[in-house]
Enzyme design. Structure first.
Site, short mmCIF file in Angstrom:
data_model
loop_
_atom_site.label_atom_id
_atom_site.label_comp_id
_atom_site.label_asym_id
_atom_site.label_seq_id
_atom_site.Cartn_x
_atom_site.Cartn_y
_atom_site.Cartn_z
CG ASP A 129 -2.08 1.14 1.35
OD1 ASP A 129 -2.48 1.30 0.06
OD2 ASP A 129 -2.79 1.30 2.02
CG HIS A 136 -4.50 10.85 2.37
ND1 HIS A 136 -5.51 10.75 3.47
CD2 HIS A 136 -3.71 9.91 2.50
CE1 HIS A 136 -5.48 9.85 4.28
NE2 HIS A 136 -4.35 9.07 3.78
CD GLU A 202 -6.68 4.47 4.45
OE1 GLU A 202 -6.29 5.34 5.44
OE2 GLU A 202 -5.98 3.72 3.98
CD GLU A 204 -5.72 2.59 -0.24
OE1 GLU A 204 -4.84 2.28 -1.07
OE2 GLU A 204 -5.62 2.81 1.05
CG ASP A 236 -5.97 -0.63 3.45
OD1 ASP A 236 -6.36 -1.59 3.91
OD2 ASP A 236 -4.89 -0.01 3.52
NE ARG A 240 -8.13 6.57 9.28
CZ ARG A 240 -7.31 6.70 8.28
NH1 ARG A 240 -5.88 6.15 8.41
NH2 ARG A 240 -7.82 6.75 6.94
CD GLN A 243 -2.74 4.49 10.74
OE1 GLN A 243 -4.12 4.32 10.66
NE2 GLN A 243 -2.10 4.80 9.83
CE LYS A 256 -3.92 2.22 7.13
NZ LYS A 256 -4.55 3.00 6.29
CB THR A 260 -7.59 -4.62 2.37
OG1 THR A 260 -6.60 -4.34 3.34
CG2 THR A 260 -7.71 -3.86 1.16
CD GLU A 367 -7.68 13.19 3.52
OE1 GLU A 367 -7.49 14.23 3.01
OE2 GLU A 367 -7.90 12.01 3.38
#
Length: 419
Positions: A129, A136, A202, A204, A236, A240, A243, A256, A260, A367
């Protein structure tokens, strides 16, 4: 003029004859097999091969499409892929009678998409990844370090990435179990253990590797494209709060690796060719091994929707574009292999979250809500700081031509409570 098939295809279909994405599907009463999408149908490539309709193609290609994954087909390379795709477009054209005028053969070859179960398109051995979206990276860095130090010193010099977990890559439609792990709230002296309270998506895209490179032999950037078969949509999923506690100094781990999700249809580079766009200017100029004359991105429109238990229709929360990536896919391949790493057929390389310059183009809840400080307002009066149990998140993507669309379908997942 768009290409014409003898199959009726709606003008806004994701899967016209110009597309023909590859995937693996399972009919109700037989084993998994390789197919391509056309309109509302799946075309069974094994049935076409059994009829001898690929006899003019290289034998290895004809044999590879009878397997239950794309791995063998991916290893053949671009000339074989292109030949095969051109043959399919010929067979499915309104001007070719082979299938058009043979009702019995059509019965064996065509399945309604609604009547099959889609599988992972390949046996994915490794997954990487990247962190390739400037907006971002800048937004996240601003939250953590302030605007003056938003980007780490290396970010504009190389495509930052990490190795993910291939075993927890799942096909669209698979439920997502809320993960548990260590969390350390800012006001706590020691960490606690429990379900994540900051579950995120996420938005992606990712691409599947074709032919391998040998260990110790980097892929030059001007040959990187030859190792890319095609693209899927990706979510993904991220925890948070887990993380934030675990990621220093080695990066994402439990936050993570729990799930996925990818879309089932792999859209080829050939189908995307009309939508190729120049890569935006990079400053500072990358080192020579990352420079490619006429480096490129694709004009792929991307959208994420959130469906809660109380919403009657999904609420659009992100609209962005693949062109918002700073680092190109060619640069990702070149950098990944420059130290001698051997990519293998069906390895998956992902873009990282794709965010744009506007608020609506931010590709994750982190975000969109600015780390939970500004809750997202949904229709019906609901709000979200993070994703909640029972929420479903879907990502779609497409390229729009004047008279046809190249679509990727969707990748979707519903969140289940932690065990």
């Amino acid at each position: 003029m768009p290409l014409q098939s003898f199959i009726d295809i709606a003008p806004n279909s994701n899967f016209p004859l110009e597309n023909l994405p590859f995937g693996v599907f399972k009919p109700k009463v037989s084993k998994s097999r390789i197919g391509v999408a056309l309109g509302d149908y799946v075309v069974d490539l094994s049935a076409l091969e059994e009829k001898g309709l690929f006899k003019d193609l290289p034998p290895a290609a004809a044999a590879a499409v009878t397997r239950d994954s794309l791995n063998e087909f991916l290893s053949l390379g671009r000339p074989a892929w292109r030949q095969f795709r051109e043959r399919l477009q010929e067979l499915l054209s309104k001007d070719t009678p082979t299938l058009r005028d043979d009702a019995d053969l059509r019965e064996r070859v065509f399945y309604r998409q609604r009547d099959v179960t889609m599988q992972l398109p390949a046996r994915i051995g490794d997954y990487t990844d990247f962190y390739s979206s400037y907006h971002h990276a800048r937004n996240v860095g601003t939250m953590l370090r302030g605007p003056e130090n938003a980007l780490m010193p290396n970010w504009k010099w190389l495509p930052v990435g990490y190795h993910g977990r291939a075993s927890s890559i799942v096909i669209s439609g698979t439920d997502v179990r809320r993960p548990r792990g260590q969390i350390k709230p800012p006001d706590a002296d020691v960490p606690m253990f429990g379900p994540t309270k900051s579950l995120d998506y996420e938005l992606e895209m990712a691409f599947l590797i074709g032919p391998a490179n040998s260990l110790g032999e980097p892929v030059p950037i001007d040959r990187a494209e030859n190792h890319i078969f095609g693209f899927v949509l990706m979510n993904d999923w991220s925890a948070r709060d887990i993380q934030a506690w675990e990621y220093q100094p080695l990066g994402p781990f439990l936050a993570k690796n729990f799930c996925t999700s990818i879309s089932p249809w792999v859209v080829t580079l050939e189908a995307l060719e009309p939508f190729r766009k120049p890569l935006a200017v990079q400053e500072p100029q990358p080192l020579p091994y990352l420079r490619l004359t006429n480096d490129f991105a694709f004009d792929i429109q991307l959208e994420a929707t959130l469906q809660t238990a109380n919403l009657k229709t999904p609420h659009v929360i992100t609209r962005t574009n693949f062109q918002n990536l700073y680092w190109s896919v060619s640069q990702q391949v070149a950098h990944h292999t420059v130290g001698g790493c051997n990519l293998q057929a069906a390895d998956l390389l992902a873009s990282g979250t794709i965010s744009g310059p506007t608020e609506e183009s931010r590709g994750c809840m982190l975000e969109l809500t600015w780390r939970g400080a500004n809750p997202l307002k949904l229709s019906g009066g609901e709000t979200r700081k993070w994703l909640e149990d029972g929420d479903s998140l879907s990502i779609t993507g497409w390229c729009q031509a004047p008279d046809y669309r190249i679509g990727f379908g969707e990748v979707t997942g519903k969140i289940l409570p932690a065990r």
